[in-house]
Design a protein around this motif. Structure first.
Motif, mmCIF file in Angstrom:
data_model
loop_
_atom_site.group_PDB
_atom_site.id
_atom_site.type_symbol
_atom_site.label_atom_id
_atom_site.label_comp_id
_atom_site.label_asym_id
_atom_site.label_seq_id
_atom_site.Cartn_x
_atom_site.Cartn_y
_atom_site.Cartn_z
ATOM 1 N N THR A 140 5.041 -12.814 26.587
ATOM 2 C CA THR A 140 4.062 -13.289 25.610
ATOM 3 C C THR A 140 4.469 -12.895 24.202
ATOM 4 O OG1 THR A 140 2.359 -12.784 27.252
ATOM 5 C CG2 THR A 140 1.600 -13.330 25.066
ATOM 6 N N LEU A 141 4.251 -13.816 23.257
ATOM 7 C CA LEU A 141 4.485 -13.563 21.840
ATOM 8 C C LEU A 141 3.359 -14.227 21.068
ATOM 9 C CD1 LEU A 141 6.398 -12.554 19.565
ATOM 10 C CD2 LEU A 141 7.463 -14.808 19.653
ATOM 11 N N GLY A 142 2.761 -13.496 20.125
ATOM 12 C CA GLY A 142 1.662 -14.064 19.356
ATOM 13 C C GLY A 142 1.686 -13.630 17.912
ATOM 14 N N GLY A 143 1.071 -14.440 17.087
ATOM 15 C CA GLY A 143 0.962 -14.139 15.667
ATOM 16 C C GLY A 143 -0.412 -14.501 15.161
ATOM 17 N N GLY A 144 -0.775 -13.897 14.046
ATOM 18 C CA GLY A 144 -2.085 -14.178 13.481
ATOM 19 C C GLY A 144 -2.413 -13.266 12.325
ATOM 20 N N PHE A 145 -3.689 -12.899 12.228
ATOM 21 C CA PHE A 145 -4.248 -12.169 11.102
ATOM 22 C C PHE A 145 -4.940 -10.907 11.595
ATOM 23 C CE2 PHE A 145 -8.234 -11.315 8.841
ATOM 24 C CZ PHE A 145 -7.742 -10.988 7.595
ATOM 25 N N ASN A 146 -4.757 -9.804 10.878
ATOM 26 C CA ASN A 146 -5.495 -8.554 11.111
ATOM 27 C C ASN A 146 -6.027 -8.037 9.789
ATOM 28 O OD1 ASN A 146 -5.589 -7.805 13.842
ATOM 29 N ND2 ASN A 146 -3.454 -7.169 13.801
ATOM 30 N N HIS A 147 -7.242 -7.504 9.827
ATOM 31 C CA HIS A 147 -7.847 -6.863 8.658
ATOM 32 C C HIS A 147 -7.978 -5.374 8.977
ATOM 33 C CE1 HIS A 147 -10.259 -6.266 5.100
ATOM 34 N NE2 HIS A 147 -11.153 -5.638 5.851
ATOM 35 N N PHE A 148 -7.274 -4.541 8.225
ATOM 36 C CA PHE A 148 -7.279 -3.092 8.412
ATOM 37 C C PHE A 148 -8.212 -2.442 7.406
ATOM 38 C CE2 PHE A 148 -3.308 -4.375 10.263
ATOM 39 C CZ PHE A 148 -3.091 -3.482 11.304
ATOM 40 N N THR A 149 -9.018 -1.507 7.865
ATOM 41 C CA THR A 149 -9.779 -0.623 6.981
ATOM 42 C C THR A 149 -9.418 0.806 7.399
ATOM 43 O OG1 THR A 149 -11.694 -0.682 8.467
ATOM 44 C CG2 THR A 149 -11.692 -2.231 6.640
ATOM 45 N N TYR A 150 -9.129 1.658 6.428
ATOM 46 C CA TYR A 150 -8.671 2.998 6.789
ATOM 47 C C TYR A 150 -8.905 3.999 5.658
ATOM 48 C CZ TYR A 150 -4.570 1.299 4.207
ATOM 49 O OH TYR A 150 -3.737 0.767 3.256
ATOM 50 N N THR A 151 -8.901 5.256 6.070
ATOM 51 C CA THR A 151 -8.891 6.371 5.148
ATOM 52 C C THR A 151 -7.460 6.893 5.135
ATOM 53 O OG1 THR A 151 -11.161 6.904 5.760
ATOM 54 C CG2 THR A 151 -9.913 8.609 4.596
ATOM 55 N N LYS A 152 -6.935 7.114 3.936
ATOM 56 C CA LYS A 152 -5.536 7.528 3.780
ATOM 57 C C LYS A 152 -5.484 8.989 3.329
ATOM 58 C CE LYS A 152 -1.470 5.972 1.153
ATOM 59 N NZ LYS A 152 -1.014 4.946 0.198
ATOM 60 N N TYR A 153 -4.581 9.759 3.953
ATOM 61 C CA TYR A 153 -4.380 11.173 3.634
ATOM 62 C C TYR A 153 -2.883 11.424 3.419
ATOM 63 C CZ TYR A 153 -8.952 11.650 5.914
ATOM 64 O OH TYR A 153 -10.272 11.522 6.268
ATOM 65 N N THR A 154 -2.555 12.442 2.639
ATOM 66 C CA THR A 154 -1.166 12.877 2.545
ATOM 67 C C THR A 154 -0.839 13.685 3.796
ATOM 68 O OG1 THR A 154 -1.670 14.972 1.459
ATOM 69 C CG2 THR A 154 -1.321 13.044 0.024
ATOM 70 N N LYS A 155 0.427 14.016 3.985
ATOM 71 C CA LYS A 155 0.813 14.845 5.130
ATOM 72 C C LYS A 155 0.155 16.226 5.083
ATOM 73 C CE LYS A 155 5.054 12.979 6.837
ATOM 74 N NZ LYS A 155 6.378 13.261 7.312
ATOM 75 N N GLU A 156 -0.180 16.661 3.872
ATOM 76 C CA GLU A 156 -0.845 17.962 3.703
ATOM 77 C C GLU A 156 -2.354 17.838 3.893
ATOM 78 O OE1 GLU A 156 1.259 16.656 1.241
ATOM 79 O OE2 GLU A 156 2.965 17.686 2.129
ATOM 80 N N LYS A 157 -2.807 16.673 4.381
ATOM 81 C CA LYS A 157 -4.215 16.376 4.666
ATOM 82 C C LYS A 157 -5.085 16.296 3.413
ATOM 83 C CE LYS A 157 -4.130 18.149 9.364
ATOM 84 N NZ LYS A 157 -2.843 18.267 9.738
ATOM 85 N N VAL A 158 -4.490 15.890 2.302
ATOM 86 C CA VAL A 158 -5.238 15.668 1.063
ATOM 87 C C VAL A 158 -5.757 14.230 1.073
ATOM 88 C CG1 VAL A 158 -5.102 15.577 -1.455
ATOM 89 C CG2 VAL A 158 -3.842 17.348 -0.193
ATOM 90 N N TYR A 159 -7.047 14.090 0.861
ATOM 91 C CA TYR A 159 -7.710 12.781 0.867
ATOM 92 C C TYR A 159 -7.200 11.912 -0.282
ATOM 93 C CZ TYR A 159 -11.629 9.485 0.447
ATOM 94 O OH TYR A 159 -12.415 8.356 0.345
ATOM 95 N N GLU A 160 -6.769 10.683 0.045
ATOM 96 C CA GLU A 160 -6.268 9.738 -0.954
ATOM 97 C C GLU A 160 -7.286 8.636 -1.269
ATOM 98 O OE1 GLU A 160 -2.914 9.188 -2.434
ATOM 99 O OE2 GLU A 160 -2.839 11.336 -2.079
ATOM 100 N N GLY A 161 -8.188 8.354 -0.319
ATOM 101 C CA GLY A 161 -9.186 7.314 -0.537
ATOM 102 C C GLY A 161 -9.336 6.390 0.650
ATOM 103 N N LYS A 162 -10.270 5.447 0.507
ATOM 104 C CA LYS A 162 -10.505 4.422 1.521
ATOM 105 C C LYS A 162 -9.869 3.130 1.050
ATOM 106 C CE LYS A 162 -14.711 6.333 3.479
ATOM 107 N NZ LYS A 162 -14.293 6.569 4.829
ATOM 108 N N PHE A 163 -9.211 2.433 1.976
ATOM 109 C CA PHE A 163 -8.466 1.233 1.620
ATOM 110 C C PHE A 163 -8.695 0.124 2.638
ATOM 111 C CE2 PHE A 163 -6.232 4.843 -0.130
ATOM 112 C CZ PHE A 163 -5.930 4.435 -1.422
ATOM 113 N N LYS A 164 -8.353 -1.094 2.205
ATOM 114 C CA LYS A 164 -8.364 -2.270 3.075
ATOM 115 C C LYS A 164 -7.031 -2.973 2.894
ATOM 116 C CE LYS A 164 -13.297 -2.949 2.651
ATOM 117 N NZ LYS A 164 -14.374 -3.835 2.241
#
Length: 182
Positions: A140-164
């Protein structure tokens, strides 16, 4: 997702529990140590509903993680007969994830940690190769669209913000072992 199943029930009222069911395991998920399982129900001579998912609960060394839980229901149209030869599909998907330490296809950098979810829709093409009366291999092979929502942190666990982020590209890839229950 509930609306998707209600729509299928109304489109195929007499076939939801048809005489053929397949259970499957995606070998490509296994390569990434992701336990996975799929079940597919025949809903007519040319249609089936595939419900597949995987769960990867582990982290790796050196702050690397591919933790995720994903589900991907799909309505399939079989050109010949269900569970034989070529098919096309329409799938929806949901994934909850915690990724870090990897450059990923969705534009996520290995220098950060991403904790969030994704929702999407796509089209797929596949082929089931007959092995025996009960066993097939599915590609099987498929393609399409995904909408990501996430909280981003540095490796040192410093909060960077919420993103889409929106992603267009591959949404499904599989080589699966299929066991047919008649």
């Amino acid at each position: 997702m509930r609306q998707f199943f209600l729509l299928l029930f109304f489109l195929f009222p007499g076939y939801i529990f048809a005489q053929k069911i397949a259970i499957k395991n995606n070998l490509l998920y296994d390569i990434t140590a992701t336990p996975n399982f799929g079940v597919e129900f025949g809903v007519g001579k040319h249609f089936s509903i595939d419900l597949s998912g995987g769960y990867h609960p582990w982290s790796f060394k050196e702050d690397k993680s591919l933790k995720h839980m994903a589900v991907q229901p799909e309505l399939r149209y079989w050109f010949f007969e269900r569970f034989q030869d070529h098919f096309i599909g329409l799938h929806i998907q949901y994934m909850d994830y915690d990724f870090s330490g990897f450059d990923l296809l969705w534009g996520m950098d290995k220098e950060f940690r991403y904790d969030g979810d994704a929702r999407g829709v796509g089209l797929s093409y596949g082929y089931q190769l007959y092995l025996s009366p009960r066993w097939n291999i599915e590609f099987t092979l498929g393609g399409g669209f995904n909408h990501f929502t996430y909280t981003k942190y540095t490796k040192e666990k410093v909060y960077e913000g919420k993103f889409k982020r929106d992603y267009f590209g591959f949404t499904k890839l599989g080589i699966s072992i299929v066991y047919l229950i008649k």
